[in-house]
Design a protein around this motif. Structure first.
Motif, PDB file in Angstrom:
ATOM      1  N   VAL A 204       0.843  -1.200   0.000  1.00  0.00           N
ATOM      2  CA  VAL A 204       0.000   0.000   0.000  1.00  0.00           C
ATOM      3  C   VAL A 204       0.874   1.244   0.000  1.00  0.00           C
ATOM      4  O   VAL A 204       0.604   2.216  -0.718  1.00  0.00           O
ATOM      5  N   HIS A 205       1.932   1.231   0.796  1.00  0.00           N
ATOM      6  CA  HIS A 205       2.882   2.346   0.788  1.00  0.00           C
ATOM      7  C   HIS A 205       3.459   2.551  -0.611  1.00  0.00           C
ATOM      8  O   HIS A 205       3.568   3.678  -1.094  1.00  0.00           O
ATOM      9  N   LEU A 206       3.841   1.444  -1.231  1.00  0.00           N
ATOM     10  CA  LEU A 206       4.435   1.527  -2.558  1.00  0.00           C
ATOM     11  C   LEU A 206       3.450   2.131  -3.550  1.00  0.00           C
ATOM     12  O   LEU A 206       3.814   2.976  -4.383  1.00  0.00           O
TER      13      LEU A 206
ATOM     14  N   PRO B 254       1.491  10.843   0.306  1.00  0.00           N
ATOM     15  CA  PRO B 254       2.129  10.265   1.494  1.00  0.00           C
ATOM     16  C   PRO B 254       1.277   9.149   2.075  1.00  0.00           C
ATOM     17  O   PRO B 254       0.082   9.047   1.791  1.00  0.00           O
ATOM     18  N   PRO B 255       1.872   8.287   2.911  1.00  0.00           N
ATOM     19  CA  PRO B 255       1.117   7.190   3.519  1.00  0.00           C
ATOM     20  C   PRO B 255      -0.072   7.697   4.323  1.00  0.00           C
ATOM     21  O   PRO B 255      -0.001   8.708   5.013  1.00  0.00           O
ATOM     22  N   ALA B 256      -1.186   6.981   4.212  1.00  0.00           N
ATOM     23  CA  ALA B 256      -2.425   7.374   4.877  1.00  0.00           C
ATOM     24  C   ALA B 256      -2.464   6.845   6.303  1.00  0.00           C
ATOM     25  O   ALA B 256      -1.748   5.903   6.649  1.00  0.00           O
ATOM     26  N   PRO B 257      -3.310   7.437   7.151  1.00  0.00           N
ATOM     27  CA  PRO B 257      -3.505   6.881   8.501  1.00  0.00           C
ATOM     28  C   PRO B 257      -3.944   5.427   8.413  1.00  0.00           C
ATOM     29  O   PRO B 257      -4.742   5.056   7.560  1.00  0.00           O
ATOM     30  N   GLY B 258      -3.420   4.614   9.322  1.00  0.00           N
ATOM     31  CA  GLY B 258      -3.748   3.198   9.314  1.00  0.00           C
ATOM     32  C   GLY B 258      -2.824   2.357   8.470  1.00  0.00           C
ATOM     33  O   GLY B 258      -2.934   1.128   8.469  1.00  0.00           O
TER      34      GLY B 258
END
Length: 569
Positions: free
Chosen positions: A468-470, A478-482
């Motif tokens: 998901v980060h990728l 940017p990475p989301a909460p969770g």
């Protein structure tokens, strides 16, 4: 001689060689589980979640092509089966799902746990039926198993407890017909058409899918005859050894640049036994011939000039009789040079001395690959871990690889691995799984402990949803909460379950930890704290994609967001 419907079902499973049933006991199933208890051939393997039962049965069916069996009781028990059964649906594996039903006299009254089992299984199953009378039982059981084999998918039967206990005199008919589908040879004119088109081409590339299993000798002979590179899908990776000079590598993110370029540079692409879904990695301007047992799969991923219905092995045997030996090796030589350069890059990323303080996931995957048994079964969960485990695995040619191929579901690996291990307690089964995927069905580790299934589990811990980060970075966000989370000490968890667990954080610790983990009796966990910032090796990244990765990192810095993973607890 009369018997109960439950005894008839157990007898039939024994007759067709389905000797393990995965499930959770429940009142509606009591006659069935008691019938299993009173004999010694068909074995009940209790799990901790019905999804784990469906995954175990599917894992067996994927590996063997033979019927896997799972079971859940009324309502929620059967509901939980459905998610795991999508593995069988999407990978076309024969599975019989048995659910307990509400007592016949209570149906239609909104009774406790009552639902519509036929509708519930309607999307996941090729066949779904309630056995409403004892007289139906023999015929419905036969039809269910026949459909599972004939359509290569899930067949579901729901049996109320009063029907399970009812007496019958008829046996299931035509037991000899309940077996996997045989191979099918293509039509002679289709083989002639393939040979004619190949005769007009200089450079031939072959994409080998799951349907090429069992045809390793024929694939090798085809490559030698045409000097054609053999490229594989993920499901076909284990057909030949990684170092076979014909076996160039994969395509897409689970693969590499040499395979993608080989397909694009060819005059003709032969797609054999594959319904490869990622059309963006298939060439647009190359003449394509596809051979597959499934007529509906021909031409749906990329345009083909000739689609041939048939099994790969008999098709290649017929085709080889029509193809003369070629002498020009330039195309294969070029592809192998590209492959050597790509493999050097993979080796560099997997080098143990690459870093002194960071444990890179490629290093973990390669260290395990090089220490595994020559006939190990590899199970890979879904997510970023799939990229590490598949791209840095150097398969022997005798090993088998399985996972959630077309369903691509996170958290399925442990259930699949349990099923694979139950087939043969002496064969090494290794599961690669991310921290998120492992905690999804954590209770299934106790299934392994309870039944002494010696599965070896490596947990890649980056304290987040790595893929998901990728994807977020690829989109420039940017990475989301969770997307990041804390984890337990998985090695300590294994020890709390009564088996061995090992934790590794530094490269220098890895070799000894892997050796101890693989040598452990029973199931064992290797908890690897890996570098969360590692980016997989990708065949081709467009400049716009590279820019978005940079934009994402910049946004993270500006917004002071959490890194990919938190410090371990």
């Amino acid at each position: 001689m009369s018997m109960t419907v439950a005894e008839l079902l157990v007898q039939t499973l024994d007759q067709i060689g389905a000797h393990q049933v995965f499930g959770i006991v429940g009142d509606a199933l009591n006659p069935f589980t008691d019938a299993i208890r009173r004999q010694e051939v068909v074995r009940w393997i209790g799990v901790r979640h019905e999804e784990g039962a469906a995954l175990a049965a599917t894992g067996q069916a994927k590996l063997t092509g033979r019927l896997g069996v799972c079971c859940g009781t009324t309502g929620p028990g059967a509901n939980h089966l459905v998610s795991g059964l999508y593995e069988a649906r999407k990978d076309h594996a024969p599975v019989l799902a048995i659910s307990g039903g509400v007592a016949s006299a209570k149906r239609g009254t909104d009774y406790l746990q009552e639902d519509d089992p036929v509708a519930l299984f309607g999307d996941v199953a090729v066949y779904s039926e309630i056995i409403a009378s004892p007289q139906q039982a023999a015929s419905v059981i036969h039809q269910a198993i026949a459909q599972a084999y004939g359509n290569r998918g899930v067949a579901h039967i729901s049996i109320p407890p009063d029907i399970f206990s009812a007496k019958v005199t008829a046996s299931v008919p035509s037991i000899a017909t309940l077996r996997p589908r045989p191979e099918v040879a293509p039509a002679a004119e289709d083989i002639a058409g393939i040979a004619a088109q190949i005769g007009e081409a200089t450079k031939v590339a072959v994409l080998c899918g799951h349907g090429c299993h069992g045809a390793a000798a024929e694939l090798s002979a085809l490559s030698d005859r045409l000097h054609a590179p053999l490229v594989h899908t993920y499901r076909g990776k284990d057909i030949l050894p990684y170092d076979d000079p014909r076996w160039i590598g994969g395509v897409g993110l689970i693969g590499g640049r040499p395979g993608v370029d080989a397909l694009a540079d060819a005059d003709i692409l032969l797609m054999l036994g594959t319904d490869y879904p990622y059309s963006e990695f298939l060439p647009e301007d190359v003449k394509t011939i596809q051979i597959d047992e499934r007529a509906f799969a021909l031409g749906r991923r990329t345009p083909v000039t000739l689609g041939v219905v048939g099994s790969v092995r008999p098709a290649l045997r017929l085709l080889l009789d029509r193809l003369p030996q070629r002498s020009d090796t330039h195309f294969l030589d070029k592809v192998n040079a590209d492959r050597a350069a790509w493999n050097s890059m993979l080796d560099e990323k997997a080098a143990l001395d690459r870093s002194h303080d960071k444990l890179h996931p490629q290093v973990v995957a390669r260290a395990i690959s090089d220490r595994a048994s020559d006939n190990a079964i590899w199970v890979t969960d879904t997510g970023e871990v799939t990229l590490w485990a598949s791209n840095w695995l150097r398969q022997s040619g005798r090993q088998q690889i399985t996972g959630s191929f077309n369903n691509a579901a996170v958290g399925t690996g442990l259930g699949i691995a349990n099923g694979a291990q139950a087939l043969d307690l002496q064969r090494q089964v290794i599961l690669h799984v991310g921290d998120g995927g492992f905690t999804m069905l954590l209770g299934e580790f106790m299934t392994a402990v309870e039944h002494a299934l010696p599965v070896k589990i490596v947990v890649y811990d980056n304290s987040g949803w790595g893929l998901v980060h990728l994807e977020m970075e690829g989109a420039g966000v940017p990475p989301a909460p969770g997307s990041v989370f804390p984890n337990m000490d998985f090695a300590a968890f294994a020890q709390a379950c009564g088996v061995q667990g090992f934790r590794v954080e530094k490269p220098a610790e890895l070799p000894a930890a892997v050796d101890r983990w693989l040598a452990a009796e029973g199931p064992a966990i290797l908890h690897a704290i890996v570098d969360p910032d590692e980016i997989p090796a990708m065949p081709h990244i467009e400049p716009s994609q590279a820019a978005r990765f940079g934009i994402s990192k910049l946004k993270q810095a500006i917004n002071s967001l959490s890194p990919f993973r938190r410090s371990p607890p």
